[in-house]
Design a protein around this motif. Structure first.
Motif, PDB file in Angstrom:
ATOM      1  N   ASP A  23       6.445   0.247  -9.629  1.00 23.63           N
ATOM      2  CA  ASP A  23       6.243   0.482  -8.119  1.00 23.63           C
ATOM      3  C   ASP A  23       5.085   1.066  -8.947  1.00 23.63           C
ATOM      4  OD1 ASP A  23       5.791   3.166  -6.458  1.00 23.63           O
ATOM      5  OD2 ASP A  23       7.210   3.845  -7.280  1.00 23.63           O
ATOM      6  N   ASN A  76      -1.432   5.143  -7.512  1.00 23.37           N
ATOM      7  CA  ASN A  76      -1.913   3.799  -7.198  1.00 23.37           C
ATOM      8  C   ASN A  76      -3.144   2.954  -7.251  1.00 23.37           C
ATOM      9  OD1 ASN A  76      -2.679   2.061  -4.085  1.00 23.37           O
ATOM     10  ND2 ASN A  76      -0.957   1.161  -5.340  1.00 23.37           N
ATOM     11  N   THR A 105       7.296   4.174 -12.552  1.00 21.52           N
ATOM     12  CA  THR A 105       6.770   4.664 -11.515  1.00 21.52           C
ATOM     13  C   THR A 105       5.370   4.510 -12.237  1.00 21.52           C
ATOM     14  OG1 THR A 105       8.534   4.759 -10.727  1.00 21.52           O
ATOM     15  CG2 THR A 105       6.803   5.862  -9.908  1.00 21.52           C
ATOM     16  N   SER A 157       4.116   4.721  -5.198  1.00 19.58           N
ATOM     17  CA  SER A 157       4.390   4.067  -3.612  1.00 19.58           C
ATOM     18  C   SER A 157       4.879   5.742  -3.163  1.00 19.58           C
ATOM     19  CB  SER A 157       6.016   3.423  -3.635  1.00 19.58           C
ATOM     20  OG  SER A 157       5.776   1.869  -3.915  1.00 19.58           O
ATOM     21  N   SER A 158       5.016   5.667  -1.390  1.00 22.38           N
ATOM     22  CA  SER A 158       5.150   7.508  -1.018  1.00 22.38           C
ATOM     23  C   SER A 158       6.646   7.365  -0.680  1.00 22.38           C
ATOM     24  CB  SER A 158       4.007   7.522   0.001  1.00 22.38           C
ATOM     25  OG  SER A 158       4.024   6.296   0.947  1.00 22.38           O
ATOM     26  N   ASP A 159       7.046   6.066  -0.556  1.00 23.24           N
ATOM     27  CA  ASP A 159       8.150   5.207   0.289  1.00 23.24           C
ATOM     28  C   ASP A 159       9.688   5.733  -0.632  1.00 23.24           C
ATOM     29  OD1 ASP A 159       8.097   3.445  -0.933  1.00 23.24           O
ATOM     30  OD2 ASP A 159       8.679   2.310   0.707  1.00 23.24           O
ATOM     31  N   TYR A 218       4.608  -2.039  -3.807  1.00 22.16           N
ATOM     32  CA  TYR A 218       3.759  -0.681  -3.679  1.00 22.16           C
ATOM     33  C   TYR A 218       4.693  -0.882  -1.825  1.00 22.16           C
ATOM     34  CZ  TYR A 218       0.516   2.058  -1.262  1.00 22.16           C
ATOM     35  OH  TYR A 218      -0.188   3.293  -0.374  1.00 22.16           O
ATOM     36  N   ASN A 219       5.416   0.194  -1.995  1.00 21.98           N
ATOM     37  CA  ASN A 219       5.976   0.689  -0.322  1.00 21.98           C
ATOM     38  C   ASN A 219       7.126  -0.008  -0.061  1.00 21.98           C
ATOM     39  OD1 ASN A 219       5.137   3.641  -0.283  1.00 21.98           O
ATOM     40  ND2 ASN A 219       3.451   3.226   1.064  1.00 21.98           N
ATOM     41  N   GLU A 220       7.900  -0.867  -1.169  1.00 22.17           N
ATOM     42  CA  GLU A 220       8.269  -1.889  -0.719  1.00 22.17           C
ATOM     43  C   GLU A 220      10.048  -1.738  -0.607  1.00 22.17           C
ATOM     44  OE1 GLU A 220       7.648  -4.717   0.069  1.00 22.17           O
ATOM     45  OE2 GLU A 220       5.530  -5.134  -0.374  1.00 22.17           O
ATOM     46  N   THR A 221      10.838  -0.306  -0.263  1.00 25.65           N
ATOM     47  CA  THR A 221      11.785  -0.455   0.085  1.00 25.65           C
ATOM     48  C   THR A 221      12.248  -1.359   1.306  1.00 25.65           C
ATOM     49  OG1 THR A 221      11.707   1.057   1.511  1.00 25.65           O
ATOM     50  CG2 THR A 221      11.918   2.529  -0.328  1.00 25.65           C
ATOM     51  N   LYS A 226       0.195  -5.947   4.123  1.00 22.55           N
ATOM     52  CA  LYS A 226      -0.170  -4.401   3.664  1.00 22.55           C
ATOM     53  C   LYS A 226      -1.808  -4.914   3.902  1.00 22.55           C
ATOM     54  CE  LYS A 226       3.468  -2.107   1.863  1.00 22.55           C
ATOM     55  NZ  LYS A 226       4.631  -3.501   1.581  1.00 22.55           N
ATOM     56  N   THR A 235      10.013   3.963  -3.328  1.00 28.11           N
ATOM     57  CA  THR A 235      10.329   2.124  -3.572  1.00 28.11           C
ATOM     58  C   THR A 235      10.962   2.702  -5.186  1.00 28.11           C
ATOM     59  OG1 THR A 235       8.889   1.246  -2.803  1.00 28.11           O
ATOM     60  CG2 THR A 235       9.368   0.478  -4.674  1.00 28.11           C
TER      61      THR A 235
END
Length: 322
Positions: free
Chosen positions: A106, A137, A133, A109-111, A72-75, A286, A113
């Motif tokens: 994923d 969430n 994906t 996520s919003s970034d 989750y948002n793990e770029t 997070k 990922t």
């Protein structure tokens, strides 16, 4: 007022109270986790535009190992974790030892990922790295559950995307599984940080996190999994036979889902081994400690109550040929 009236009133109050608690349990219990059609398919370096169907847990295995990575948002943290995973699994010492796939889930996520994961997959063209994906969430537990339900491995490893666990310790879990569940039987091996409690790795954690850790251990003894010293380490290996019984029965999508998995294993009579591993804290968590603590208490009570009342049940696998 005579005695019979008093007794009748007390019984009525007790019944109403129990009924209210049951209604509250039903309301507070999480709804069934829904899998959407798009979430049953994956993208990969070999097929970055056209999604392919994922295997189902109920089907026979297709590889020796599935590595399930909830993300989750793990770029930022995923590249390091994936590099250590692939480096170990393709090392000369393990060459041709295990066939494997990596399934990155994923979690809405919003970034970007998913896009970042596909770009990373392109740097390992000879490895089977799959990206699925989720449309919304769910929480870490929901993402892990999804990966397990659609993994093709004879053994399935859940591992955090932050790379806090040393991936080469997989071999410690693998060897323990060989002893615990020979001939592909049901078994669970959990990585444990319990031996690190008085070491620098844990001492340097924040005071609030350490208080939470000790409080959690006390509660876990109450709910029935006190025999496991570290329930929350995100490095756990499941045989396919164990996963087929545990994950379809999982209800919690939240971060305390590990406890439900271990309670299910206990209920099903599936053996669990705990193996010390190396671990270090990685910045970027997070987890909100205060809200997570309150959620933990609620979810643990919900899990225990639902199992005691029989609302949530695990169904053992039928013996082959039965």
């Amino acid at each position: 007022m005579d005695q019979s009236t008093v007794v009748y009133g007390a019984v009525t109050i007790a019944v109403c109270g129990l009924a209210s608690l049951y209604v509250a349990l039903v309301i507070w219990s999480p709804p069934p986790i829904v899998t959407r059609p798009s979430e049953t398919k994956y993208l990969s370096h070999a097929s970055p535009k056209h999604a392919k169907p994922l295997p189902k847990l109920a089907d026979p295995s297709t590889v020796d190992l599935t590595v399930v990575v909830p993300a989750y948002n793990e770029t930022e943290r995923l590249p390091i974790m994936l590099a250590s995973t692939i480096d170990h699994l393709t090392s000369p010492a393990l060459k041709n030892k295990h066939t494997f796939e990596v399934l990155i889930v994923d979690d809405g996520s919003s970034d970007g990922t998913s896009a970042a994961a596909l770009k990373l997959a392109a740097t390992y063209p000879k490895c089977d790295i799959r990206v699925v994906t989720l449309e919304q969430n769910l929480g870490k537990g929901g993402a892990v559950r999804h990966g397990m339900l659609f993994g093709g491995g004879e053994r399935l490893l859940m591992v955090d995307a932050d790379g806090a666990s040393r991936f080469m310790d997989l071999e410690l879990l693998w060897n323990a599984m060989d002893k615990l569940a020979p001939d592909n039987g049901a078994g669970v091996v959990v990585g444990s940080r319990a031996h690190l409690v008085k070491t620098e790795a844990v001492v340097k954690r924040s005071l609030v996190r350490n208080i939470l850790m000790y409080g959690l251990h006390t509660i876990l003894r109450i709910v029935g999994v006190g025999h496991i010293r570290d329930t929350q380490c995100g490095f756990k290996l499941f045989s396919r036979a164990a996963a087929q019984q545990i994950f379809p029965a999982q209800h919690l999508p939240t971060w305390i889902f590990d406890v439900e998995l271990l309670l299910l294993a206990k209920e099903l009579g599936i053996p669990v081994a705990e193996v010390p591993i190396e671990w270090h804290e990685v910045p970027g968590s997070k987890l909100n400690v205060v809200s997570a603590s309150l959620q933990m208490l609620r979810d643990l009570l919900i899990v225990r109550a639902n199992h005691l009342l029989g609302r949530w049940k695990a169904v053992p696998l039928k013996p082959k040929g039965a």
